[in-house]
Design an enzyme around this catalytic site. Sequence first.
Site, PDB file in Angstrom:
ATOM      1  CG  ASN A  40      -6.124  -2.725  -5.962  1.00  0.00           C
ATOM      2  OD1 ASN A  40      -6.838  -2.644  -4.968  1.00  0.00           O
ATOM      3  ND2 ASN A  40      -4.941  -3.323  -5.938  1.00  0.00           N
ATOM      4  CB  CYS A  73      -5.385   3.715  -4.556  1.00  0.00           C
ATOM      5  SG  CYS A  73      -4.501   2.150  -4.713  1.00  0.00           S
ATOM      6  N   GLY A  74      -2.252   4.837  -3.429  1.00  0.00           N
ATOM      7  CA  GLY A  74      -0.896   5.192  -3.823  1.00  0.00           C
ATOM      8  C   GLY A  74      -0.322   4.296  -4.904  1.00  0.00           C
ATOM      9  CB  CYS A  90      -0.906  -0.030   1.230  1.00  0.00           C
ATOM     10  SG  CYS A  90      -1.937   1.436   1.419  1.00  0.00           S
TER      11      CYS A  90
END
Length: 264
Positions: free
Chosen positions: A172, A200-201, A76
């Site tokens: 994702n 969202c990185g 993440c």
Amino acid sequence: MTYNLHFSKYQGTGNDFVMIDNRDLSFPKENTKLVAFLCDRRFGIGGDGLILIENDAETDFKMVYYNSDGNESTMCGNGGRCLVAFAKQLNMISDTCSFIAIDGLHYAKISDEIISLQMIDVNEVSVNENFTFLNTGSPHHIEMVTDVKNCDIYNKGKEIRYSDLYAPGGTNVNFVEKISDDYFKVRTYERGVEDETFSCGTGATAVAIAMFENKITNKNAIQIEVPGGMLVVSFDKNEVGIYENVILSGPAKKVFESDITVVL
């Protein structure tokens, strides 16, 4: 069973995380029910994920990341940036650090409230007719849209996330609108959260690389606007096509810290 826990809450462009100092290894890491409870926004603390900081023999610390469903997950990016800020709060680091995560070694630096995190190299980008897929520590499906503000992120994202194309693990899903050569708007459906998140990185990182790989931009420093704010992704593409020196930058802020007693 009763659990007495001290925690901090951090957010990076609206991507929020419960942070716990687990250097004494006292947290029950296999208790998915406890992790999910702590991340629950109605009954617990609330967060897109939970992150443990632990000691590591070769780097400044170790990152252990859980999605809000209680399961340990892949990398993440925003969580990593928030963990760097948390490590500084704990006086474990100054303004630079290295740490180990599930996808390998990371470096980071702090400049005021901006945390710049070096992501993993990307050596494979799958370009398809209507989408691009790549892994930036977590898997990401990327689609261009003309009006991302009014896109049905939840239903479209869920359909792709659970499609046979990505079975059994899922992916994702990012929807992207080009604003200019170095400015893109992005919204993301995150697996494990099973909903849209404010940011969202790893997704922002994947989008920047995908835009360059598809020749939608020729810039290697790109602003990514997400619902929770602004991120910047920069990178170099070397002579054999590998994306390296991939840096994700943006704010990471402490929200509060407190104690919680949980009976499960």
